[in-house]
Scaffold this active site. Structure first.
Site, PDB file in Angstrom:
ATOM      1  N   SER A 493       0.821  -1.208   0.000  1.00 36.36           N
ATOM      2  CA  SER A 493       0.000   0.000   0.000  1.00 36.36           C
ATOM      3  C   SER A 493       0.857   1.261   0.000  1.00 36.36           C
ATOM      4  O   SER A 493       1.732   1.414  -0.837  1.00 36.36           O
ATOM      5  CB  SER A 493      -0.966  -0.036   1.193  1.00 36.36           C
ATOM      6  OG  SER A 493      -1.971   0.925   1.068  1.00 36.36           O
ATOM      7  N   ASP A 579      -9.219  -3.346  -6.881  1.00 40.98           N
ATOM      8  CA  ASP A 579      -8.806  -2.600  -5.691  1.00 40.98           C
ATOM      9  C   ASP A 579      -9.280  -1.153  -5.798  1.00 40.98           C
ATOM     10  O   ASP A 579      -8.891  -0.425  -6.702  1.00 40.98           O
ATOM     11  CB  ASP A 579      -7.280  -2.643  -5.574  1.00 40.98           C
ATOM     12  CG  ASP A 579      -6.771  -2.107  -4.242  1.00 40.98           C
ATOM     13  OD1 ASP A 579      -7.512  -1.340  -3.588  1.00 40.98           O
ATOM     14  OD2 ASP A 579      -5.641  -2.439  -3.867  1.00 40.98           O
ATOM     15  N   HIS A 624      -8.103  -4.909  -0.863  1.00 42.64           N
ATOM     16  CA  HIS A 624      -6.882  -4.125  -0.999  1.00 42.64           C
ATOM     17  C   HIS A 624      -5.654  -5.002  -0.825  1.00 42.64           C
ATOM     18  O   HIS A 624      -4.700  -4.915  -1.586  1.00 42.64           O
ATOM     19  CB  HIS A 624      -6.895  -2.994   0.029  1.00 42.64           C
ATOM     20  CG  HIS A 624      -5.714  -2.087  -0.058  1.00 42.64           C
ATOM     21  ND1 HIS A 624      -5.241  -1.599  -1.257  1.00 42.64           N
ATOM     22  CD2 HIS A 624      -4.904  -1.570   0.895  1.00 42.64           C
ATOM     23  CE1 HIS A 624      -4.204  -0.811  -1.027  1.00 42.64           C
ATOM     24  NE2 HIS A 624      -3.977  -0.789   0.268  1.00 42.64           N
TER      25      HIS A 624
END
Length: 661
Positions: A493, A579, A624
């Site tokens: 991320s 995502d 995610h």
């Protein structure tokens, strides 16, 4: 108090038991106090059953093991009582080790949400929501309340459980591994439990009971990752479901939290730097809520309640000026946020199983601490930019020799004021057992050293995190931990920003990189306000659309913007097809531009140049990060071993002890 108390939280005008009835109705804005479920939810282990066998998951073993916090003061060998204490704890470690060694590794269990209420424990068993009497919690004598398969979801699991005050109802939030969308089901508890209702896209939810003994469920509705609406619902003969409040500012989000004594429901309205809290009287949930303090830019605060008194944690004031104190209901207690973090961050929680045959190092404030073997060294990590001390945690086997020739895997995050996750994962254990060194760099932008640590690594100070990361890796090498040709860097991320930036600025430090759902195109993402999180992220990255200073600064470190023809480490990227947090388009564009730059560099270098491997692995699903994907884990480990020229035979054999292929 001094003049600065003007910024402090306003005192409540009325006594706590009658807040809701004494205030006139007001319009309310709200927030999402995300990920702060405090300690009200325990963890429950359950065995694999038929509904999970088609898609096995990695067990998170550390949660099954007790943990202890250590500070640098606790480990100083100058105090005899600390030696005795540590010896006692090492005995506990040995007991844990013995228990793990006698348990077949393939039988490690999966963990999920559990909550105790009244005389029952509520948890997930296989594909069912169940409960059992507290005294029978270790037996298989449980009552099935709801079968998750009724929702027709792919491999559903329970994310959170809440029980109504008098145990007439139980609510559970259910989701799947490949999606962030959640469904909240409400089950009526009786001789024949039955699903009373279900609500889609629920984020947080809590129960209260009104004056007429009626259970009321408050919940937040999430749309496009934005949580702006609060609803309240009742069931049975008086069934209703109505919108309660809506937050108008798109940069804020809402999270519901029930105080630990269940006296008040708090509606937390916040973005990354500012918060606002409203109280709903748990005894009078139909009365208007009460505002604690209107939002003030830069002021964060959170509210707890006990014995008709409020406790308020805030970041306002000098760290030494205020301390936690009990006050009357009309004067909220105030504790300085930075002081709280100073106390909290002096200890470090390490997963107990990682101690087995391993040495744990914690470099902080000029001390190198050995948790298994007490020792001190006059070493520290200093950022190259301004001499800032940067904490770093290092794991390796205690019997490792010639560490300079061992492979090193460096972890980093450095964003949103969040700590770098060091939770146990079987693949990490396997790497350490196979001789790897694991290093965790707690760079600025994270939350390890409090709010200022975060502030020093966001907006126009984001490059501090990059300087810290570079300094950490160079320090590791200079201290004899591995070398560039055996060093790999990993992040997920927002951690991808620092990793991508380092690959551009100093690629010679690394041999390989693994990224998962990485944020790599900061500039274009933050200029696209149609994306669900752009407005919420302005306090972290800046607003390049309206602020030229922010735009120019982002251009200096943005991984996508700074790709150039040069030698890069090999990079393995795992992305997810749907995502919503990190759009696939940005990752694909980054990969394409990087490959073009590498091709150009190869052409300029000429024959004989060994180009790095750039792999983009696109996984299906809309989550995610899918932590327990066997395919992802094996692909990443295979990539690391091949790029560093290591024999992977034993590591995959060891993985089979934990993963069922």
């Amino acid at each position: 108090m001094q003049q600065k108390t003007k910024l402090f939280l306003q005192a409540l005008k009325y006594s706590i038991p009658h807040l809701g009835k004494c205030m006139q109705k007001q319009h309310l804005n709200h927030c999402n106090f995300a990920d702060h479920y405090y300690n009200r939810i325990k963890l429950k282990k359950y065995h694999l059953n038929k509904c999970l066998q088609t898609k096995p998951k990695i067990s998170e073993l550390a949660r099954n093991t007790p943990s202890r916090s250590f500070s640098h003061k606790e480990l100083l060998p100058t105090k005899q009582e600390n030696k005795k204490s540590l010896s006692k704890n090492m005995d506990a470690f040995e007991k844990v080790r013995a228990k793990l060694e006698t348990q077949p590794q393939e039988e490690y269990e999966i963990i999920n949400a559990e909550i105790k209420h009244g005389g029952f424990v509520y948890y997930q068993e296989g594909c069912c929501l169940v409960r059992c009497k507290d005294e029978e919690a270790d037996n298989d004598n449980y009552e099935v309340l709801f079968n998750l398969e009724e929702l027709k979801l792919d491999q559903p699991f329970i994310d959170c459980i809440r029980v109504a005050p008098d145990e007439k109802y139980v609510a559970a939030k259910i989701r799947t591994e490949d999606s962030e969308a959640s469904t909240c089901v409400v089950v009526k508890l009786s001789d024949q439990p039955v699903m009373e209702a279900s609500f889609p896209n629920v984020s947080s939810f809590e129960w209260v009971k009104d004056e007429d003994e009626e259970d009321v469920l408050f919940y937040t509705f999430q749309r496009n990752l934005r949580c702006h609406d609060v609803y309240r619902a009742t069931f049975g003969d008086n069934k209703r479901n109505e919108r309660f409040y809506t937050e108008k500012d798109p940069s804020y989000f809402i999270f519901l939290y029930l105080t630990k004594d269940s006296r008040f429901l708090t509606m937390n309205i916040m973005n990354k730097t500012t918060s606002e809290v409203w109280l709903v009287d748990g005894l009078s949930p139909w009365d208007p809520p009460v505002l604690i303090q209107k939002r003030i830019r830069g002021v964060l605060y959170y509210v707890e309640h006990r014995d008709d008194e409020l406790y308020i944690l805030t970041n306002v004031g000098e760290p030494t000026e205020f301390k936690l104190m009990r006050t009357a209901a009309d004067t909220p207690a105030i504790m300085n946020w930075d002081l709280f973090f100073t106390m909290k961050r002096n200890t470090k929680v390490i997963d107990m199983d990682m101690f087995k045959d391993h040495c744990v190092l914690f470099l902080k404030h000029s001390n190198l601490l050995y948790v298994n073997v007490i020792g001190l060294a006059d070493d520290s990590v200093r950022s190259l930019k301004d001499g800032k001390l940067v904490p770093m945690t290092v794991f390796h086997k205690t019997d490792s020799e010639d560490l300079q020739k061992k492979p090193l895997l460096v972890h980093v995050y450095g964003a949103y004021g969040m700590d770098l996750k060091m939770n146990f994962k079987p693949e990490r254990r396997v790497l350490v057992d196979d001789g790897w060194i694991l290093a965790y760099c707690h760079v600025r932008g994270g939350g390890e050293l409090g709010l200022q640590w975060h502030a020093d690594g966001r907006l126009t100070k984001k490059l501090n995190g990059l300087a810290d990361l570079e300094a950490c890796i160079k320090t590791l090498h200079s201290q004899g931990f591995s070398q560039p040709s055996l060093t790999a860097l990993t992040a997920f991320s927002a951690g991808g920003v620092l990793v991508g930036a380092l690959c551009n600025s100093n690629p010679a430090l690394l041999r390989a990189v693994t990224l998962e759902a990485p944020f790599l195109d900061v500039l274009n993402t933050m200029m696209d306000t149609t994306l669900p999180l752009t407005l919420e992220e302005l306090e972290e990255w800046g607003n390049p659309s309206s602020d030229e200073k922010h735009k120019n600064y982002i251009k200096r470190y943005c991984p996508y913007q700074n790709i150039k023809p040069q030698h890069y480490p090999s990079i393995h990227i795992t992305a997810y097809e749907n995502d919503e947090r990190v759009p696939l388009k940005g990752i694909v564009n980054y990969t394409k531009k990087l490959q073009e730059a590498i091709t150009k560099h190869a052409e300029d270098t000429g024959e004989g140049y060994q180009a790095p491997n750039i792999i983009l692995d696109i996984q299906p699903g809309g989550n995610h990060v899918i932590e327990d994907s066997h395919k992802k884990i094996t692909a990443q480990i295979k990539f690391l071993y091949e790029e560093l020229g290591l024999d992977n035979t034993s590591v995959f054999e060891d993985l089979k002890k934990f993963l069922k292929f």
